[in-house]
Enzyme design. Structure first.
Site, PDB file in Angstrom:
ATOM      1  N   LYS A  10     -36.901 -10.430 -16.580  1.00  0.00           N
ATOM      2  CA  LYS A  10     -35.720  -9.604 -16.866  1.00  0.00           C
ATOM      3  C   LYS A  10     -36.159  -8.147 -16.852  1.00  0.00           C
ATOM      4  CE  LYS A  10     -31.320 -10.000 -17.939  1.00  0.00           C
ATOM      5  NZ  LYS A  10     -30.322 -11.006 -17.528  1.00  0.00           N
ATOM      6  N   ASP A  15     -26.951  -7.579 -13.926  1.00  0.00           N
ATOM      7  CA  ASP A  15     -26.623  -8.003 -15.294  1.00  0.00           C
ATOM      8  C   ASP A  15     -25.671  -6.924 -15.807  1.00  0.00           C
ATOM      9  OD1 ASP A  15     -27.462 -10.001 -17.533  1.00  0.00           O
ATOM     10  OD2 ASP A  15     -27.631  -8.078 -18.535  1.00  0.00           O
TER      11      ASP A  15
HETATM   12  P1  NDP Z   1     -20.709  -6.529 -17.078  1.00  0.00           P
HETATM   13  O1  NDP Z   1     -21.400  -5.231 -17.245  1.00  0.00           O
HETATM   14  O2  NDP Z   1     -20.012  -6.826 -15.797  1.00  0.00           O
HETATM   15  O3  NDP Z   1     -19.658  -6.740 -18.247  1.00  0.00           O
HETATM   16  C1  NDP Z   1     -20.015  -6.733 -19.597  1.00  0.00           C
HETATM   17  C2  NDP Z   1     -18.772  -6.722 -20.439  1.00  0.00           C
HETATM   18  O4  NDP Z   1     -19.125  -6.809 -21.812  1.00  0.00           O
HETATM   19  C3  NDP Z   1     -17.967  -5.436 -20.287  1.00  0.00           C
HETATM   20  O5  NDP Z   1     -16.613  -5.731 -20.462  1.00  0.00           O
HETATM   21  C4  NDP Z   1     -18.505  -4.568 -21.418  1.00  0.00           C
HETATM   22  O6  NDP Z   1     -17.585  -3.590 -21.850  1.00  0.00           O
HETATM   23  C5  NDP Z   1     -18.736  -5.606 -22.491  1.00  0.00           C
HETATM   24  N1  NDP Z   1     -19.847  -5.184 -23.356  1.00  0.00           N
HETATM   25  C6  NDP Z   1     -21.106  -4.861 -22.988  1.00  0.00           C
HETATM   26  N2  NDP Z   1     -21.837  -4.477 -24.045  1.00  0.00           N
HETATM   27  C7  NDP Z   1     -21.014  -4.586 -25.096  1.00  0.00           C
HETATM   28  C8  NDP Z   1     -21.177  -4.337 -26.473  1.00  0.00           C
HETATM   29  N3  NDP Z   1     -22.348  -3.939 -26.975  1.00  0.00           N
HETATM   30  N4  NDP Z   1     -20.096  -4.574 -27.285  1.00  0.00           N
HETATM   31  C9  NDP Z   1     -18.919  -5.004 -26.759  1.00  0.00           C
HETATM   32  N5  NDP Z   1     -18.715  -5.241 -25.478  1.00  0.00           N
HETATM   33  C10 NDP Z   1     -19.748  -5.042 -24.658  1.00  0.00           C
HETATM   34  O7  NDP Z   1     -21.810  -7.637 -17.407  1.00  0.00           O
HETATM   35  P2  NDP Z   1     -21.789  -9.191 -17.032  1.00  0.00           P
HETATM   36  O8  NDP Z   1     -20.405  -9.715 -17.079  1.00  0.00           O
HETATM   37  O9  NDP Z   1     -22.601  -9.367 -15.822  1.00  0.00           O
HETATM   38  O10 NDP Z   1     -22.646  -9.796 -18.232  1.00  0.00           O
HETATM   39  C11 NDP Z   1     -22.053 -10.234 -19.468  1.00  0.00           C
HETATM   40  C12 NDP Z   1     -23.010 -11.155 -20.197  1.00  0.00           C
HETATM   41  O11 NDP Z   1     -23.302 -12.276 -19.354  1.00  0.00           O
HETATM   42  C13 NDP Z   1     -24.378 -10.550 -20.551  1.00  0.00           C
HETATM   43  O12 NDP Z   1     -24.836 -11.135 -21.753  1.00  0.00           O
HETATM   44  C14 NDP Z   1     -25.260 -11.002 -19.391  1.00  0.00           C
HETATM   45  O13 NDP Z   1     -26.618 -11.036 -19.765  1.00  0.00           O
HETATM   46  C15 NDP Z   1     -24.704 -12.411 -19.189  1.00  0.00           C
HETATM   47  N6  NDP Z   1     -24.984 -13.003 -17.876  1.00  0.00           N
HETATM   48  C16 NDP Z   1     -24.584 -12.375 -16.725  1.00  0.00           C
HETATM   49  C17 NDP Z   1     -24.831 -12.982 -15.506  1.00  0.00           C
HETATM   50  C18 NDP Z   1     -24.317 -12.416 -14.223  1.00  0.00           C
HETATM   51  O14 NDP Z   1     -24.451 -13.109 -13.198  1.00  0.00           O
HETATM   52  N7  NDP Z   1     -23.739 -11.239 -14.198  1.00  0.00           N
HETATM   53  C19 NDP Z   1     -25.606 -14.245 -15.421  1.00  0.00           C
HETATM   54  C20 NDP Z   1     -25.887 -14.846 -16.700  1.00  0.00           C
HETATM   55  C21 NDP Z   1     -25.609 -14.216 -17.871  1.00  0.00           C
HETATM   56  P3  NDP Z   1     -17.403  -2.214 -21.050  1.00  0.00           P
HETATM   57  O15 NDP Z   1     -16.481  -2.543 -19.900  1.00  0.00           O
HETATM   58  O16 NDP Z   1     -16.820  -1.310 -22.067  1.00  0.00           O
HETATM   59  O17 NDP Z   1     -18.765  -1.804 -20.604  1.00  0.00           O
END
Ligand code: NDP
Length: 444
Positions: A126, A166
């Protein structure tokens, strides 16, 4: 003292300022006790758990870049190459102000087991930066990505370490990172996944984590005599995982009614409209207040709150530790019977325990969100073959992988006398393959 307790104590002493890493290691080792105890002498002699909980390599570097005002900015860059026993390191890059070494070690550690569970030959890693893409111009994001890759490119490669996206790293960032890698290394290879379709990306990779989450949830429900048909689903997050989880929930007959971002959350009694969500978050890169403006019945609330909405199924898809004990109690009180983690470690340890003790079907992220990395591995295969598969072909492989993951962890839980404990099942099934490979490869 048992071997597990001994190693847990060491991990806490050595990594005292990394609470998320300690949390992840504690969850995994606690649930591996039966397996470790059955082989305690060998594992202890080979220091298997000490090696498993220590990254093979942590790379830290400086990322200087120039902003639009001509001011030089400096961020931290990281890559944690955690474990390569079963394949090249594989795992996303996260760009978010909260990123530090401890968070990336927790994510890298989880990734080892997740990647093993997919059944594909990929090790765990990571990386990322404390850079915040929010509010930056495209030129600033490009300048940052190019500087980041100028250093990172020394340590990665199609057969060494293959990062993906991510939080904060989507198609735009992967494009800039790939361009700079190719320019410096002069190699057109599958060094990153999540690439655009015009330069080696895989169809269905964008949707894979969210879709995979729903395929696994559907299978978990079916194996427990339930279905998603007609069920109300609450989802947190509004990014890549949440958006496509919402889309697939609709396709499987459920009604997803919430989403959230770091400012607030939406309750839409008519169900979340995917096209509006994509327009607001992906096209306009705006806040969720804009979603509420476009949907007359939708309510926008500041802060956190999706877990207070009455639902059958909850899918945390935003970030770590976003579902705590109080949230778990609200879900149970409202009749929620299944939780599957789209994000990595979104549920705190006490909340997980409460949900499991309350009879809620609970699937941990390392299994439930493995569809993203599994499809990344399919992208690597297509890159090696110099071929592109159809959407349907990739999607059907993804579905098979997710269904198999569920059965592997279900079987492992049953085999070790913990039927229905999918946390233990996932950890055991993921661990056994990695431990076997590590033992076979000697003390490295
Ligand atoms: P994105 O950046 O596309 O989206 C993240 C979302 O979560 C956004 O809506 C963001 O809000 C919100 N967010 C992020 N940090 C916080 C916080 N501290 N408090 C509240 N809301 C928060 O990321 P992903 O969708 O790719 O990833 C989401 C999760 O899934 C993570 O844990 C990631 O590790 C996990 N994941 C992702 C994969 C992938 O293929 N993308 C694969 C496996 C796991 P805002 O819009 O305001 O930034």
């Amino acid at each position: 003292m048992s071997y597990v307790d001994e190693v847990l104590a060491q991990v806490k002493t050595k990594n005292g300022n990394e609470p998320e890493f300690i949390q992840a290691v504690t969850e995994v080792l606690e649930s591996l006790r039966v397996v470790i105890e059955a082989n305690e002498e060998q594992y202890r002699r080979d220091a298997l758990l000490e090696r498993l909980t220590t990254p093979e390599r942590c790379i830290l570097f400086r990322v200087p870049w120039v902003d639009d005002k001509g001011q030089v900015q400096v961020n931290n860059g990281y890559r944690v190459q955690f474990n390569s026993a079963i394949g090249p390191y594989k795992g996303g890059l996260r760009f978010h102000p909260s990123v530090n070494l401890g968070i990336l070690k927790f994510l890298g550690f989880e990734q080892v087991f997740k990647n093993s569970l997919t059944g594909l030959p990929i090790g765990g890693g990571k990386g990322g930066s404390d850079f915040d893409p929010k509010g930056k111009s495209d030129r600033e994001v490009m300048a940052f990505c190019q500087s980041f890759m100028t250093e990172l490119c020394k340590y990665i490669g199609a057969d060494t370490d293959v990062p993906a996206g991510d939080i904060g790293v989507g198609g735009r960032e992967i494009g800039y990172l790939f361009g700079q890698y190719k320019r410096i290394r002069d190699l057109y290879e599958g060094v990153l996944t999540g690439k655009g379709l015009s330069y080696g990306g895989s169809l269905a990779r964008t949707q894979a984590t969210g879709y995979g989450l729903l395929y696994l949830t559907d299978e978990m429900l079916r194996c427990n005599g339930k279905t998603l048909e007609g069920k109300t689903v609450v989802v947190s997050g509004a990014g890549n995982v949440a958006t496509y989880a919402i889309e697939k929930a609709w396709q499987l007959g459920a009604k997803p009614v919430t989403c959230s971002d770091s400012n607030g959350w939406i309750y839409d009694p008519d169900g979340i409209d995917v096209a509006t969500l994509i327009d607001v978050k992906q096209v306009r890169r705006a806040r969720l207040t804009e979603y509420a403006k476009a949907r007359p019945n939708a309510q926008y609330h500041e802060g956190k709150g999706v877990w207070t909405v009455k639902c059958d199924v909850a899918l945390p898809c935003a970030t770590q530790n976003e579902l705590n004990l109080e949230d778990a109690k609200a879900l149970v009180a409202n009749g929620c019977f299944a939780v599957a983690e789209g994000a990595n470690m979104p549920t705190t340890l006490d909340a997980t325990k409460y949900l499991q003790e309350s009879g809620v079907l609970f699937c941990p992220g390392k299994a439930a969100n493995a569809g993203g990395v599994a499809t990344s591995a399919l992208e690597m295969t297509q890159n090696s073959e110099r071929l592109s598969w159809t959407f349907e072909e990739v999607d059907s492989k993804l579905k098979t992988i997710m269904v198999n993951i569920f059965h592997n962890l279900d079987d492992a839980a049953k085999k070790y006398g913990m039927e229905g404990n999918y946390v233990a099942g996932a950890n055991i099934a993921g661990f056994l393959k990695v431990a076997d490979a590590m033992s076979a490869q000697g003390i490295v």
